[in-house]
Design an enzyme around this catalytic site. Structure first.
Site, PDB file in Angstrom:
ATOM      1  N   GLY A  13       2.630  12.189 -10.467  1.00  0.00           N
ATOM      2  CA  GLY A  13       2.236  11.742 -11.794  1.00  0.00           C
ATOM      3  C   GLY A  13       3.341  11.094 -12.603  1.00  0.00           C
ATOM      4  CG  ASN A  15       3.412   5.012 -11.644  1.00  0.00           C
ATOM      5  OD1 ASN A  15       3.871   4.002 -12.170  1.00  0.00           O
ATOM      6  ND2 ASN A  15       3.725   5.373 -10.410  1.00  0.00           N
ATOM      7  CE  LYS A  66     -14.658   7.981  -0.644  1.00  0.00           C
ATOM      8  NZ  LYS A  66     -13.817   6.812  -0.330  1.00  0.00           N
ATOM      9  CG  MET A  91      -2.334   9.107  -2.336  1.00  0.00           C
ATOM     10  SD  MET A  91      -1.795   7.392  -2.097  1.00  0.00           S
ATOM     11  CE  MET A  91      -0.079   7.493  -2.622  1.00  0.00           C
ATOM     12  NE  ARG A  92      -9.817  12.486  -2.333  1.00  0.00           N
ATOM     13  CZ  ARG A  92     -10.146  13.140  -1.232  1.00  0.00           C
ATOM     14  NH1 ARG A  92     -10.980  12.598  -0.362  1.00  0.00           N
ATOM     15  NH2 ARG A  92      -9.671  14.341  -0.992  1.00  0.00           N
ATOM     16  CB  ILE A  93     -11.245   4.221  -0.234  1.00  0.00           C
ATOM     17  CG1 ILE A  93     -10.169   4.108   0.839  1.00  0.00           C
ATOM     18  CG2 ILE A  93     -11.921   2.878  -0.477  1.00  0.00           C
ATOM     19  CD1 ILE A  93      -9.022   3.238   0.474  1.00  0.00           C
ATOM     20  CB  ILE A  94     -12.610   3.607  -5.834  1.00  0.00           C
ATOM     21  CG1 ILE A  94     -11.341   4.121  -6.533  1.00  0.00           C
ATOM     22  CG2 ILE A  94     -13.799   3.601  -6.790  1.00  0.00           C
ATOM     23  CD1 ILE A  94     -11.466   5.453  -7.229  1.00  0.00           C
ATOM     24  CG  ASN A 108      -4.204   0.923  -6.600  1.00  0.00           C
ATOM     25  OD1 ASN A 108      -3.829   2.047  -6.934  1.00  0.00           O
ATOM     26  ND2 ASN A 108      -3.913   0.412  -5.419  1.00  0.00           N
ATOM     27  CG  HIS A 110       0.220  -0.970  -2.827  1.00  0.00           C
ATOM     28  ND1 HIS A 110      -0.211   0.141  -2.132  1.00  0.00           N
ATOM     29  CD2 HIS A 110       0.975  -1.682  -1.968  1.00  0.00           C
ATOM     30  CE1 HIS A 110       0.275   0.088  -0.903  1.00  0.00           C
ATOM     31  NE2 HIS A 110       0.996  -1.015  -0.776  1.00  0.00           N
TER      32      HIS A 110
HETATM   33  C1  GAR Z   1       3.306   5.279  -6.704  1.00  0.00           C
HETATM   34  O1  GAR Z   1       4.469   4.741  -6.110  1.00  0.00           O
HETATM   35  C2  GAR Z   1       2.117   4.385  -6.430  1.00  0.00           C
HETATM   36  O2  GAR Z   1       2.452   3.025  -6.402  1.00  0.00           O
HETATM   37  C3  GAR Z   1       1.686   4.867  -5.065  1.00  0.00           C
HETATM   38  O3  GAR Z   1       1.807   6.265  -5.161  1.00  0.00           O
HETATM   39  C4  GAR Z   1       2.924   6.579  -5.991  1.00  0.00           C
HETATM   40  C5  GAR Z   1       2.521   7.661  -6.960  1.00  0.00           C
HETATM   41  O4  GAR Z   1       3.620   8.162  -7.650  1.00  0.00           O
HETATM   42  N1  GAR Z   1       0.360   4.436  -4.736  1.00  0.00           N
HETATM   43  C6  GAR Z   1      -0.017   4.063  -3.510  1.00  0.00           C
HETATM   44  O5  GAR Z   1       0.718   4.098  -2.553  1.00  0.00           O
HETATM   45  C7  GAR Z   1      -1.453   3.558  -3.391  1.00  0.00           C
HETATM   46  N2  GAR Z   1      -1.676   2.966  -2.125  1.00  0.00           N
HETATM   47  P1  GAR Z   1       3.433   9.044  -8.961  1.00  0.00           P
HETATM   48  O6  GAR Z   1       2.425  10.148  -8.611  1.00  0.00           O
HETATM   49  O7  GAR Z   1       4.768   9.628  -9.241  1.00  0.00           O
HETATM   50  O8  GAR Z   1       2.944   8.174 -10.061  1.00  0.00           O
END
Ligand code: GAR
Length: 192
Positions: A13, A15, A66, A91-94, A108, A110
């Site tokens: 979390g 982000n 789902k 980390m799931r596909i919507i 999203n 990435h």
């Molecule tokens: C982030 O780096 C985000 O870009 C990535 O997961 C991390 C979450 O970090 N997302 C993916 O890889 C999606 N394919 P956080 O929980 O510290 O925000």
């Protein structure tokens, strides 16, 4: 009027925290009105609770499909009058239920320059490929894995002496600036 957004996350979390701090300290007319998390032990949950943000934990094992799990999410989103969804390490596909309910309103982040290095290991895959530049992509989502219309990208250099950890730290730093910037710009443009 504050734009009511939900953040979906599965893990740390950082982000989520960056978005919440930016909303509190910058003129971003938004409110994180719900955190949706699919992992009961994820650290992001306590971070949201500390800020008094409602949390919905959805354990996918409790649902046959789902669509069933997303129906629960959708009722919470509608109850909170959520207008847009930001995925932040979700980390799931919507699935179709949420895609149909929020067309062009699910975003999203990435940790790579899509279409290169999609999936769960964007940072590792770029590092192992030996690229000299990687980055961060923010995009609307569709039914694919890290596909969907790209809103913006920021590049991040890979240094000769980088370790996976040092590169990951640089990418996360970029994400924490970039996601709030994009949120602000999308709201200002009336795009979400
Ligand atoms: C982030 O780096 C985000 O870009 C990535 O997961 C991390 C979450 O970090 N997302 C993916 O890889 C999606 N394919 P956080 O929980 O510290 O925000």
């Amino acid at each position: 009027m504050l734009k009511k957004i939900a953040v979906f996350a599965s893990g740390n979390g950082t982000n989520f925290v960056a978005l919440q701090q930016a909303i509190q300290t910058r003129p971003i007319p938004a409110e994180i009105a719900l955190l949706v998390c699919d992992q009961a032990e994820a650290p992001v949950i306590k971070k949201a609770q500390a800020d008094g943000i409602p949390v919905l934990v959805v354990n996918f094992r409790d649902y046959a499909t789902k669509a069933d799990a997303e129906a629960i999410m959708l009722s919470a989103l509608q109850r909170e009058h959520i207008e847009a969804i930001l995925l932040a390490g979700y980390m799931r596909i919507i699935g179709q239920t949420l895609l149909t309910a929020y067309p062009h309103k699910i975003i999203n982040i990435h940790p790579a320059l899509l279409p290169q290095f999609p999936g769960r290991r964007g940072i590792e895959d770029a590092f192992e490929a030996g690229v000299t530049e990687t980055g961060v992509t923010i995009h609307f989502i569709d039914a694919g894995i890290d596909t969907g219309q790209i809103i913006g990208q920021r590049t991040v250099p890979v240094m000769a002496d980088d370790t996976l950890d040092s590169l990951a730290a640089r990418i996360h730093q970029t994400e924490h600036q970039f996601y709030p910037d994009v949120l602000q710009s999308l709201i200002n443009k009336g795009a979400i």
